[in-house]
Motif scaffolding. Structure first.
Motif, PDB file in Angstrom:
ATOM      1  N   GLY A  64      46.255 116.916 -10.926  1.00 28.71           N
ATOM      2  CA  GLY A  64      47.315 115.927 -10.902  1.00 28.71           C
ATOM      3  C   GLY A  64      47.372 115.097  -9.639  1.00 28.71           C
ATOM      4  O   GLY A  64      48.221 114.211  -9.511  1.00 28.71           O
ATOM      5  N   GLU A  65      46.468 115.357  -8.699  1.00 27.48           N
ATOM      6  CA  GLU A  65      46.430 114.599  -7.443  1.00 27.48           C
ATOM      7  C   GLU A  65      45.175 113.747  -7.397  1.00 27.48           C
ATOM      8  O   GLU A  65      44.075 114.218  -7.684  1.00 27.48           O
ATOM      9  CB  GLU A  65      46.456 115.547  -6.248  1.00 27.48           C
ATOM     10  CG  GLU A  65      46.423 114.836  -4.901  1.00 27.48           C
ATOM     11  CD  GLU A  65      46.447 115.802  -3.726  1.00 27.48           C
ATOM     12  OE1 GLU A  65      46.200 115.368  -2.588  1.00 27.48           O
ATOM     13  OE2 GLU A  65      46.712 116.997  -3.962  1.00 27.48           O
ATOM     14  N   LYS A  66      45.318 112.478  -7.046  1.00 25.46           N
ATOM     15  CA  LYS A  66      44.197 111.561  -6.922  1.00 25.46           C
ATOM     16  C   LYS A  66      43.578 111.690  -5.530  1.00 25.46           C
ATOM     17  O   LYS A  66      44.282 111.604  -4.520  1.00 25.46           O
ATOM     18  CB  LYS A  66      44.647 110.123  -7.145  1.00 25.46           C
ATOM     19  CG  LYS A  66      45.194 109.836  -8.541  1.00 25.46           C
ATOM     20  CD  LYS A  66      44.077 109.771  -9.569  1.00 25.46           C
ATOM     21  CE  LYS A  66      44.606 109.308 -10.920  1.00 25.46           C
ATOM     22  NZ  LYS A  66      43.538 109.210 -11.935  1.00 25.46           N
ATOM     23  N   VAL A  67      42.268 111.925  -5.484  1.00 25.07           N
ATOM     24  CA  VAL A  67      41.573 112.021  -4.201  1.00 25.07           C
ATOM     25  C   VAL A  67      40.345 111.125  -4.244  1.00 25.07           C
ATOM     26  O   VAL A  67      39.765 110.914  -5.315  1.00 25.07           O
ATOM     27  CB  VAL A  67      41.156 113.478  -3.888  1.00 25.07           C
ATOM     28  CG1 VAL A  67      42.360 114.400  -3.825  1.00 25.07           C
ATOM     29  CG2 VAL A  67      40.154 113.996  -4.907  1.00 25.07           C
ATOM     30  N   PRO A  68      39.928 110.571  -3.119  1.00 23.08           N
ATOM     31  CA  PRO A  68      38.711 109.757  -3.094  1.00 23.08           C
ATOM     32  C   PRO A  68      37.503 110.583  -3.541  1.00 23.08           C
ATOM     33  O   PRO A  68      37.404 111.777  -3.229  1.00 23.08           O
ATOM     34  CB  PRO A  68      38.592 109.339  -1.621  1.00 23.08           C
ATOM     35  CG  PRO A  68      39.958 109.504  -1.056  1.00 23.08           C
ATOM     36  CD  PRO A  68      40.583 110.639  -1.805  1.00 23.08           C
ATOM     37  N   TYR A  69      36.575 109.926  -4.227  1.00 26.91           N
ATOM     38  CA  TYR A  69      35.402 110.647  -4.728  1.00 26.91           C
ATOM     39  C   TYR A  69      34.601 111.260  -3.581  1.00 26.91           C
ATOM     40  O   TYR A  69      34.066 112.356  -3.720  1.00 26.91           O
ATOM     41  CB  TYR A  69      34.507 109.714  -5.541  1.00 26.91           C
ATOM     42  CG  TYR A  69      33.261 110.408  -6.053  1.00 26.91           C
ATOM     43  CD1 TYR A  69      33.336 111.341  -7.080  1.00 26.91           C
ATOM     44  CD2 TYR A  69      32.019 110.160  -5.482  1.00 26.91           C
ATOM     45  CE1 TYR A  69      32.201 112.007  -7.535  1.00 26.91           C
ATOM     46  CE2 TYR A  69      30.883 110.813  -5.934  1.00 26.91           C
ATOM     47  CZ  TYR A  69      30.975 111.736  -6.959  1.00 26.91           C
ATOM     48  OH  TYR A  69      29.852 112.396  -7.398  1.00 26.91           O
ATOM     49  N   ILE A  70      34.541 110.571  -2.444  1.00 26.18           N
ATOM     50  CA  ILE A  70      33.739 111.107  -1.341  1.00 26.18           C
ATOM     51  C   ILE A  70      34.345 112.412  -0.820  1.00 26.18           C
ATOM     52  O   ILE A  70      33.615 113.312  -0.385  1.00 26.18           O
ATOM     53  CB  ILE A  70      33.588 110.080  -0.207  1.00 26.18           C
ATOM     54  CG1 ILE A  70      32.524 110.560   0.783  1.00 26.18           C
ATOM     55  CG2 ILE A  70      34.918 109.798   0.492  1.00 26.18           C
ATOM     56  CD1 ILE A  70      32.077 109.516   1.771  1.00 26.18           C
ATOM     57  N   LEU A  71      35.653 112.556  -0.862  1.00 26.06           N
ATOM     58  CA  LEU A  71      36.283 113.813  -0.474  1.00 26.06           C
ATOM     59  C   LEU A  71      35.950 114.903  -1.486  1.00 26.06           C
ATOM     60  O   LEU A  71      35.650 116.047  -1.110  1.00 26.06           O
ATOM     61  CB  LEU A  71      37.795 113.635  -0.365  1.00 26.06           C
ATOM     62  CG  LEU A  71      38.620 114.901  -0.089  1.00 26.06           C
ATOM     63  CD1 LEU A  71      38.207 115.521   1.237  1.00 26.06           C
ATOM     64  CD2 LEU A  71      40.107 114.580  -0.088  1.00 26.06           C
ATOM     65  N   PHE A  72      36.004 114.552  -2.758  1.00 27.21           N
ATOM     66  CA  PHE A  72      35.632 115.490  -3.815  1.00 27.21           C
ATOM     67  C   PHE A  72      34.196 115.958  -3.620  1.00 27.21           C
ATOM     68  O   PHE A  72      33.896 117.155  -3.680  1.00 27.21           O
ATOM     69  CB  PHE A  72      35.791 114.808  -5.181  1.00 27.21           C
ATOM     70  CG  PHE A  72      35.371 115.658  -6.346  1.00 27.21           C
ATOM     71  CD1 PHE A  72      36.273 116.505  -6.980  1.00 27.21           C
ATOM     72  CD2 PHE A  72      34.068 115.608  -6.831  1.00 27.21           C
ATOM     73  CE1 PHE A  72      35.883 117.284  -8.058  1.00 27.21           C
ATOM     74  CE2 PHE A  72      33.671 116.383  -7.905  1.00 27.21           C
ATOM     75  CZ  PHE A  72      34.581 117.227  -8.517  1.00 27.21           C
ATOM     76  N   LEU A  73      33.290 115.011  -3.375  1.00 23.06           N
ATOM     77  CA  LEU A  73      31.876 115.341  -3.212  1.00 23.06           C
ATOM     78  C   LEU A  73      31.632 116.153  -1.947  1.00 23.06           C
ATOM     79  O   LEU A  73      30.866 117.122  -1.965  1.00 23.06           O
ATOM     80  CB  LEU A  73      31.043 114.060  -3.183  1.00 23.06           C
ATOM     81  CG  LEU A  73      29.540 114.237  -2.969  1.00 23.06           C
ATOM     82  CD1 LEU A  73      28.916 114.985  -4.138  1.00 23.06           C
ATOM     83  CD2 LEU A  73      28.849 112.886  -2.792  1.00 23.06           C
ATOM     84  N   ALA A  74      32.276 115.768  -0.851  1.00 16.67           N
ATOM     85  CA  ALA A  74      32.052 116.458   0.420  1.00 16.67           C
ATOM     86  C   ALA A  74      32.451 117.923   0.337  1.00 16.67           C
ATOM     87  O   ALA A  74      31.741 118.810   0.837  1.00 16.67           O
ATOM     88  CB  ALA A  74      32.832 115.766   1.533  1.00 16.67           C
TER      89      ALA A  74
END
Length: 266
Positions: A64-74
């Motif tokens: 339910g929280e939006k995070v930048p893709y680069i944070l997800f990937l990192a």
């Protein structure tokens, strides 16, 4: 020697430390080239996919929280880096010392038993992985990907993950007849795990049957522990994921030790 005797309890003492120290002293001469080699690939993944694909993907919905893709990937790729660094050291380097250079046989002529030797190799591979992960984390901090104080907790989690992947890799090290054998492990075990464990995309995109299998993969549980820390949150099911990682590490070490004993008829 009976078949069951290889499964006896580990005979561990403080004599693993000189073996660990020996590996450290040898590696110290090549520390800089080794560091560059270990962090170059994950950083290329991060830059190419994080900034390149991240510009197309935008943000990812996690709980339910939006995070930048680069944070997800990192947060996923740093777990993948721990896995790869620990596996490479516990496979190629350990096999060289065990089979090619006969270093293990020389060490066992000293008052160091095989159990302590295997433990030293496991902890050394885990140390190499956490060394690599720390360097990558520093780069991520410099890039401003995450500044969560909870990242301090991520380091011991990644250390335990490194121990787990080192123990699993030592199983295949004990079975290997040559370096070519490790190709199967990387191709059939590590690579599928990279794509099924939520490193590059949310696991919710997977078919339900595949997701159920993915829930119990070693890398999945490491990612589920580390990713919330990057987001400045505590893991939702920390106890469960932590127990899975610890059980994998303990069982894999015991199996690796038993197979190594069989190989050395010890």
């Amino acid at each position: 020697m009976s078949t069951q005797s290889i499964w006896r309890r580990p005979q561990i003492s403080g004599r693993w430390w000189p073996v660990f120290l020996r590996n450290l002293l040898v590696w110290r001469k090549l520390a800089i080239p080794s560091l560059v080699g270990n962090i170059a690939e994950p950083l290329m993944w991060l830059v190419a996919f994080g900034y390149g694909m991240g510009a197309l993907v935008g943000q990812i919905d996690i709980g339910g929280e939006k995070v930048p893709y680069i944070l997800f990937l990192a947060s996923g790729s740093i777990c993948m880096s721990a896995m790869n660094a620990a596996s490479f050291e516990a496979l190629y380097s350990a096999f060289s010392r065990m089979h090619v250079q006969k270093t293990w046989e020389g060490i066992m002529n000293a008052p160091v038993n095989l159990d302590n030797l295997v433990l030293a190799e496991l902890l050394w591979a885990a140390f190499k992985s956490i060394f690599t992960v720390t360097a990558i984390l520093c780069v991520m901090l410099a890039l401003g990907i995450s500044h969560s104080p909870k990242l301090l907790v991520a380091l011991p989690v990644l250390l335990v993950a490194g121990i787990m992947f080192s123990a699993i890799a030592l199983i295949f090290n004990a079975l290997a007849k040559g370096y070519d054998f490790f190709t199967y492990y990387f191709t059939l075990v590590l690579t599928p795990m990279m794509f099924l464990s939520g490193v590059f995309f949310p696991r919710e995109q997977l078919p339900e049957a595949v997701r159920i299998v993915s829930d119990w993969l070693p890398l999945t549980n490491a990612v589920e522990l580390v990713r919330p820390l990057f987001m400045d949150r505590w893991p939702a099911h920390a106890l469960r994921h932590g127990l899975v990682v610890v059980v994998y590490a303990v069982v894999a070490f015991w199996v690796a030790l038993a197979l190594t004993r069989r190989r050395f008829k010890a």
